[in-house]
Design an enzyme around this catalytic site. Structure first.
Site, short mmCIF file in Angstrom:
data_model
loop_
_atom_site.label_atom_id
_atom_site.label_comp_id
_atom_site.label_asym_id
_atom_site.label_seq_id
_atom_site.Cartn_x
_atom_site.Cartn_y
_atom_site.Cartn_z
N ASP A 69 0.85 -1.18 0.00
CA ASP A 69 0.00 0.00 0.00
C ASP A 69 0.90 1.24 0.00
O ASP A 69 1.70 1.45 0.91
CB ASP A 69 -0.90 -0.01 1.25
CG ASP A 69 -1.79 1.21 1.32
OD1 ASP A 69 -2.50 1.46 0.34
OD2 ASP A 69 -1.76 1.92 2.33
N THR A 102 -3.13 5.31 -4.03
CA THR A 102 -2.01 6.03 -3.39
C THR A 102 -0.68 5.73 -4.07
O THR A 102 0.21 6.57 -4.08
CB THR A 102 -1.92 5.66 -1.90
OG1 THR A 102 -1.88 4.23 -1.77
CG2 THR A 102 -3.09 6.19 -1.13
N THR A 103 -0.54 4.53 -4.64
CA THR A 103 0.69 4.19 -5.36
C THR A 103 0.71 4.87 -6.73
O THR A 103 1.70 5.47 -7.14
CB THR A 103 0.82 2.66 -5.53
OG1 THR A 103 0.64 2.05 -4.25
CG2 THR A 103 2.17 2.27 -6.09
N ASP A 418 -9.24 0.36 2.04
CA ASP A 418 -9.29 0.83 0.65
C ASP A 418 -10.60 0.44 -0.01
O ASP A 418 -11.23 1.25 -0.71
CB ASP A 418 -8.11 0.26 -0.15
CG ASP A 418 -6.79 0.94 0.22
OD1 ASP A 418 -6.80 1.74 1.17
OD2 ASP A 418 -5.77 0.64 -0.42
#
Length: 553
Positions: A69, A102-103, A418
């Protein structure tokens, strides 16, 4: 730092303690900043997509975290460089606003910085690059609006929500680690996907339980996520009620209560203590007996007040001593002690009760109601937990995660967070785009085509933005073990040829590039937010042309 002028009126800067500082100016400063941003993006690049690699992070006190994550990796990295900290903030803001992607947002920002570096080397001014990026981001966001699809869902049609949550969970470690799963699910071809589906369904049902569909609002605070080491990941369950990591205060109290009326107290079962300093002199047996009787009378009155209003279970924020415990057991009034404040609030919301600060204020109307309260023990350990189910108001739910070790449980919690955020975003805005890099490739083609309409130097920046968008599908292909340039070129040419914006990278080697057939969805808001946030941060970095920092020893 001070500004001074020489005898010809030319300004110059005087740095305080300048021998202890280093200074970078102009292109050198911009290149150093871009290099720091690219270094952070390079770390996360290999974690992108369903075949992304995991990172192992060790904290100073020895705690180990294994995750892919992006927000968690950057949060736990010890970053000193100020520009690298901006990338950490970028990932965190995506996590707070959307909860997923987020990545991808950091990888996109890194690619934009890489393209900007090439433009700066050609002599294009950073402000013109920033303006070009701003124009390109607007084009990309508008294009995503056009290619997005809306879908209708309801209590009877949860499939679109489940499929989108499955896309989110597909890159998570928790679903990649499951070697075997229950074979009762027949929707997906292999065991891993079956477990992925069960976790996605749990997330969707939890969100719909607390959602206000009329206002399109979801309060995720009403969803409690608990974990317990032991059992298999597929034993994870959704409880329509509250799970409390406590047991009954006395081992002889009943372990199951039906149609419970719950008194929720924040006052302790003990005699009142004066606020002032005091001293009691007991010099005879009679005085001691009187004091003891008075204390016993206090306990009697407290228990009797709970019994009089009809309570069949007492949940207390504080503890109580052995005498009170014995008296509660003797009067057939089960009790739970040392329950945290957040849990008390959730219990009050779920059962429709009121939190009572004083025994004098206890009334029958303030009692919470639950169909079943039961204590459950786990395995051979003496661990017990309290289930409060069939509540009067089922708007507070608990997801109870089981797993082989603490690391898997923690990673599953992050993955479910998520998935919950994605389900919430879809309820607020039910527009989706297709995943697998198809949205980025489609936006890249649209931005490239629009660049010809801009006569100035900005068109170079717009084309660079289009090239940067291609870095996300390229990273997906690279992480999946495919030939990145060859795969991206094939998919891009196919999109242009067929005018089909749903073609992406076949990461799972299913045999088709059409993401509609693979059921790979992403939320429109999440994808737009990625592009806008990445562009904002890159613009900020490009506008820095002077860096004064303490020199390293």
């Amino acid at each position: 730092m001070a500004l001074a002028f020489d005898e010809f009126g030319r300004p110059f800067i005087i740095l305080k303690e300048q021998e202890q500082k280093t200074r970078l100016r102009g292109l050198d400063a911009q290149k150093a900043n871009i290099s720091a941003g690219k270094a952070v993006a390079r770390i996360l690049r290999t974690s992108l997509g369903p075949k992304g690699m995991d990172k192992i992070l060790q904290s100073p006190d020895g705690d180990v975290t294994i995750t892919n994550d992006g927000a968690t990796i950057l949060e736990q990295m010890d970053v000193d460089n100020q520009i690298a900290k901006l990338m950490v903030e970028l990932s965190r803001s995506q996590d707070y606003e959307i909860g997923d992607g987020t990545t991808g947002v950091v990888v996109l920002a890194g690619a934009l910085l890489e393209q900007a570096e090439r433009l700066l080397e050609r002599g294009i001014h950073p402000i013109r690059v920033a303006e070009g990026y701003e124009s390109a981001s607007r084009i990309a966001v508008e294009h995503l609006e056009r290619v997005a699809h809306k879908f209708e869902f309801g209590p009877s049609n949860l499939e679109p929500l489940v499929q989108t949550c499955m896309t989110t969970l597909s890159s998570k470690m928790c679903v990649q680690l499951i070697p075997f799963c229950d074979t009762s699910w027949n929707h997906e071809p292999n065991a891993v996907n079956r477990c992925k589906r069960s976790l996605a369904e749990i997330a969707v049902k939890a969100v719909l339980s607390v959602a206000d569909l009329e206002r399109k609002d979801v309060n995720l605070d009403l969803i409690k996520v608990e974990g317990k080491v032991g059992g298999k990941l597929e034993d994870t369950e959704l409880i329509y009620g509250i799970l409390v990591d406590k047991d009954m205060s006395h081992p002889q109290m009943p372990k199951q209560i039906e149609n419970a009326k719950i008194a929720i107290l924040t006052c302790p079962f003990e005699p009142p203590k004066p606020k002032t300093k005091h001293k009691v002199d007991i010099d005879t047996v009679e005085k001691f007996q009187t004091l003891r009787k008075q204390e016993q009378q206090y306990f009697d009155d407290m228990v009797q007040k709970c019994k009089d209003v009809g309570a069949t279970l007492v949940i207390c924020q504080w503890g109580f001593d052995d005498e009170a415990n014995h008296l509660l057991m003797h009067r057939n009034l089960p009790a739970v002690r040392w329950v945290g404040g957040v849990e008390l609030e959730l219990i009050a919301i779920a059962t429709g009760g009121r939190i009572v600060p004083r025994f004098q204020e206890l009334t029958p109307e303030k009692l919470g109601k639950a169909g079943l309260v039961r204590e459950k023990s786990f395995g051979t350990t003496k661990d017990r937990m309290l289930y409060i189910e069939h509540c009067a108001n089922s708007r507070a739910v608990t997801i109870f995660i089981r797993g082989g070790n603490k690391m898997i449980i923690e990673e599953t919690k992050r993955s479910l967070h998520d998935a919950l955020c994605v389900a919430r975003n879809l309820i607020c805005n039910n527009s989706i785009v297709y995943g697998g890099g198809s949205a980025e490739i489609s936006s890249s083609i649209a931005v490239e085509a629009a660049a010809d309409r801009y006569p100035g130097v900005e068109q170079y920046a717009i084309r660079a933005f289009a090239d940067a968008l291609d870095s996300v599908p390229m990273a997906l292909a690279e992480n999946s073990g495919l030939q990145p340039i060859e795969t991206l070129s094939a998919v891009k040419s196919l999109q242009i040829k067929e005018n089909n914006p749903h073609l992406g990278i076949d990461c799972n080697d299913i045999g088709t590039n059409d993401m509609r057939e693979q059921n790979v969805f992403e939320t429109l808001t999440g994808k737009q937010q990625q592009i806008l946030l990445a562009t904002q941060v890159v613009k900020m970095i490009l506008k820095i042309d002077d860096v004064i920092s303490p020199s390293a020893y």
